[in-house]
Design a protein around this motif. Structure first.
Motif, short mmCIF file in Angstrom:
data_model
loop_
_atom_site.label_atom_id
_atom_site.label_comp_id
_atom_site.label_asym_id
_atom_site.label_seq_id
_atom_site.Cartn_x
_atom_site.Cartn_y
_atom_site.Cartn_z
N GLY A 167 22.59 -5.40 -21.87
CA GLY A 167 21.65 -4.89 -20.87
C GLY A 167 21.37 -3.41 -21.04
N ARG A 168 20.12 -3.04 -20.79
CA ARG A 168 19.71 -1.64 -20.81
C ARG A 168 19.13 -1.28 -19.46
N PRO A 169 19.71 -0.31 -18.72
CA PRO A 169 19.13 0.09 -17.44
C PRO A 169 17.80 0.81 -17.65
N ILE A 170 16.78 0.35 -16.96
CA ILE A 170 15.44 0.92 -17.12
C ILE A 170 15.08 1.84 -15.97
N ALA A 171 15.29 1.36 -14.74
CA ALA A 171 14.88 2.13 -13.56
C ALA A 171 15.59 1.57 -12.34
N VAL A 172 15.52 2.31 -11.26
CA VAL A 172 16.00 1.83 -9.97
C VAL A 172 14.82 1.26 -9.20
N VAL A 173 14.99 0.04 -8.71
CA VAL A 173 13.97 -0.60 -7.88
C VAL A 173 14.31 -0.33 -6.42
N VAL A 174 13.39 0.29 -5.71
CA VAL A 174 13.58 0.56 -4.29
C VAL A 174 13.02 -0.63 -3.51
N PHE A 175 13.86 -1.27 -2.72
CA PHE A 175 13.44 -2.40 -1.90
C PHE A 175 13.19 -1.94 -0.46
N ALA A 176 12.48 -2.77 0.27
CA ALA A 176 12.19 -2.45 1.68
C ALA A 176 12.21 -3.72 2.50
N VAL A 177 12.57 -3.57 3.77
CA VAL A 177 12.38 -4.64 4.75
C VAL A 177 10.97 -4.47 5.29
N VAL A 178 10.16 -5.50 5.15
CA VAL A 178 8.74 -5.42 5.55
C VAL A 178 8.51 -6.28 6.78
N VAL A 179 7.75 -5.75 7.72
CA VAL A 179 7.49 -6.41 8.99
C VAL A 179 5.99 -6.44 9.25
N ASN A 180 5.47 -7.59 9.67
CA ASN A 180 4.06 -7.67 10.04
C ASN A 180 3.78 -6.70 11.18
N ARG A 181 2.68 -5.99 11.10
CA ARG A 181 2.37 -4.96 12.09
C ARG A 181 2.27 -5.51 13.51
N SER A 182 1.95 -6.78 13.65
CA SER A 182 1.79 -7.35 14.98
C SER A 182 3.07 -7.24 15.81
N ALA A 183 4.23 -7.15 15.14
CA ALA A 183 5.50 -7.07 15.87
C ALA A 183 5.66 -5.72 16.55
N GLU A 184 4.92 -4.72 16.08
CA GLU A 184 5.00 -3.36 16.63
C GLU A 184 6.42 -2.80 16.53
N ILE A 185 7.02 -3.05 15.37
CA ILE A 185 8.35 -2.56 15.05
C ILE A 185 8.28 -1.83 13.71
N ASP A 186 8.75 -0.60 13.66
CA ASP A 186 8.72 0.13 12.40
C ASP A 186 10.07 0.71 12.02
N ALA A 187 11.10 0.40 12.79
CA ALA A 187 12.44 0.89 12.47
C ALA A 187 13.47 -0.13 12.94
N LEU A 188 14.47 -0.37 12.11
CA LEU A 188 15.53 -1.31 12.44
C LEU A 188 16.86 -0.74 11.97
#
Length: 504
Positions: free
Chosen positions: A304-325
């Motif tokens: 294996g050769r490390p190429i990059a770090v993948v940044v993941f996110a928790v994604v929420v539909n805007r209708s929930a009106e939640i932007d922080a957990l």
């Protein structure tokens, strides 16, 4: 005091002449100046324009026609209509916590009679605004206060207001946390377009490009250092599939004898396929690369050769009106203890979990290890992700096969939540990448170790590839400075830009 000596080695630039170097420096300087002006000094900007501000009536007045505006069975005195367009015209998304002072619009000597949100892009933003605006609170007042919500880069909406009174004009107030020049709300009296400085920089750049493009292309833009021919198949992670496609296109555009195909089905699936192929036919495995979110397991023959770090996110539909957990809240959601967004201060909507099919998904494995502390996700209760197959089931959860499908579903379905690669999520206007434990998901937060939902992206081969093979040449290109710009643009962090301890 000692002296600082800066040594520059230009030996690798071949026969580039001085005129080309000067032209390149001038062009780069112009581009940097424009980028600083556009994305740094003014990086958080909410711009508004008064598109209509006019009295309602017949002009010139006529005894033949009488226009009367009523509201709740009462005549509105001196009625007028105002149409405000509001845009996030800066270089970055605006999150609720960026609004240090509430954004408001005032109408001197006039009072609000009616209010609607119209022509929002995306449409979900308009629905959220309309719900958050308690229009009754604005009636008979002269000020409209904009709710604190996430307004992504490029988002826009309009306020349509009916007013009473003989006043005129619109004023504003509000402050956004911004770049070195500050952030804020700005009135744009003319139709949107490039500013004077932008036009100036653009004109200079155009002249330089037009005069020197041929010489510049010949002397400066070089093809990949190691062009190889043959066939190569890239399998594995769907999270980085768009980035790998871009790298493939850039490489093949210069190395025309390279035939590279991409068939991603998940990190573990790709690694397993490569390992099995190598055990059966090592020669065939030489033309395969497997991309994996995180290190491969139980595959000692793979390199294996490390190429990059993948940044993941928790994604929420805007209708929930939640932007922080918080991590605690996420674990409660995925354990079925929280089932409605109103339990977290959002709308009265069921929480619809949209997950990746396991166990082959590297995204799912990373989410389980980095966010859920190793806990498994619950069972499937929905085939279409919109409705539960069993109405009595407590949780609402479905699974999809690829990152793109997950993002598309979360973007489209009210109350949906999922997890995906951050760069890909930016293409979907109907969802929000939520803060986790108060930290915004972004590459800078990986380097300072405050954001933990990320994983190293590895490129695996069966044994070490032959030095003159297409696999070796493509891997060399993927780690080069030429490919670094593609990785960064797609939200990945090249390992060359991180401390060695992070990429292993």
């Amino acid at each position: 005091m000692g002296h600082l000596v800066l040594a520059l080695d230009f030996s690798g630039l071949g026969d580039i002449n001085l005129e080309t170097v000067i032209a390149g420096i001038a062009l780069v300087g112009t581009a940097i100046a424009w980028l600083v002006d556009r994305y740094f000094l003014r990086r958080k900007r909410l711009v508004y324009r008064v598109q209509v501000d006019a009295p309602i009536g017949v002009y010139p007045s006529s005894h033949m026609v009488d226009v009367e505006v009523r509201h709740q069975d009462e005549v509105v005195e001196d009625p007028s209509v105002v149409l405000l367009r509001v845009d996030n015209a800066g270089g970055m998304d605006i999150e609720p916590h960026h609004v240090h002072e509430k954004v408001s619009f005032a109408f001197p000597d006039r009072k609000i009679v009616g209010l609607e949100v119209t022509e929002a892009t995306p449409e979900a933003l308009g629905r959220i605004l309309q719900r958050r605006l308690d229009t009754e609170n604005f009636v008979d007042t002269g000020k409209l206060i904009v709710p604190r919500i996430a307004i992504n880069r490029g988002d826009s909406f309009k306020f349509l207001l009916v007013l009473s009174g003989r006043g005129e004009g619109v004023t504003h107030s509000g402050y956004l946390a911004g770049g070195s020049a500050g952030g804020g709300v700005y009135h744009e009296p003319r139709p949107r377009g490039p500013g004077r400085r932008t036009l100036m920089f653009g004109a200079v750049a155009s002249v330089l490009v037009g005069a020197l493009v041929a010489l510049f292309l010949v002397d400066v833009f070089q093809p990949p250092d190691n062009c190889a021919s043959g066939q190569l198949r890239i399998v594995g992670s769907t999270a980085v599939e768009p980035t790998i496609k871009e790298l493939r296109s850039a490489y093949a555009a210069e190395c025309t004898q390279a035939d590279i195909t991409i068939a991603t089905t998940g990190s573990r699936s790709g690694v397993r396929s490569l390992d099995e192929t190598g055990k059966k036919d090592a020669a065939s495995a030489e033309s395969v690369i497997a991309m994996s979110d995180g290190p491969a397991e139980n595959a000692p023959d793979l390199r294996g050769r490390p190429i990059a770090v993948v940044v993941f996110a928790v994604v929420v539909n805007r209708s929930a009106e939640i932007d922080a957990l918080t991590t605690h809240q996420l674990r409660a959601i995925y354990a079925g203890r929280l089932t409605n967004w109103k339990q977290l201060g959002g709308r009265d909507l069921p929480i619809r979990m949209i997950s990746r099919v396991g166990p082959d998904s590297g995204s799912r494995r990373t989410f389980r290890e980095k966010v859920l502390a190793g806990d498994q996700e619950l069972g499937i209760t929905s085939d279409d992700c919109r409705t539960k197959d069993d109405p009595a089931a407590r949780q609402h959860r479905c699974e999809v096969g690829t990152t793109e499908e997950l993002l598309s579903r979360v973007d489209d379905i009210e109350g949906a939540i999922g997890y995906a690669e951050l760069g890909g999520s930016r293409k979907y206007p109907g969802l929000t990448a939520a803060e986790i434990d108060g930290v915004v998901p972004q590459a800078a937060r990986v380097a300072d170790t405050t954001y933990r939902f990320w994983e190293v992206e590895y490129a695996y081969t069966y044994g070490a590839p032959e030095p003159d093979s297409l696999a070796a040449a493509f891997l060399e290109y993927a780690g080069s400075a030429q490919a670094r710009a593609v990785l960064v643009r797609d939200g990945l962090v090249p390992c060359a830009e991180l401390p060695g301890s992070l990429c292993g």
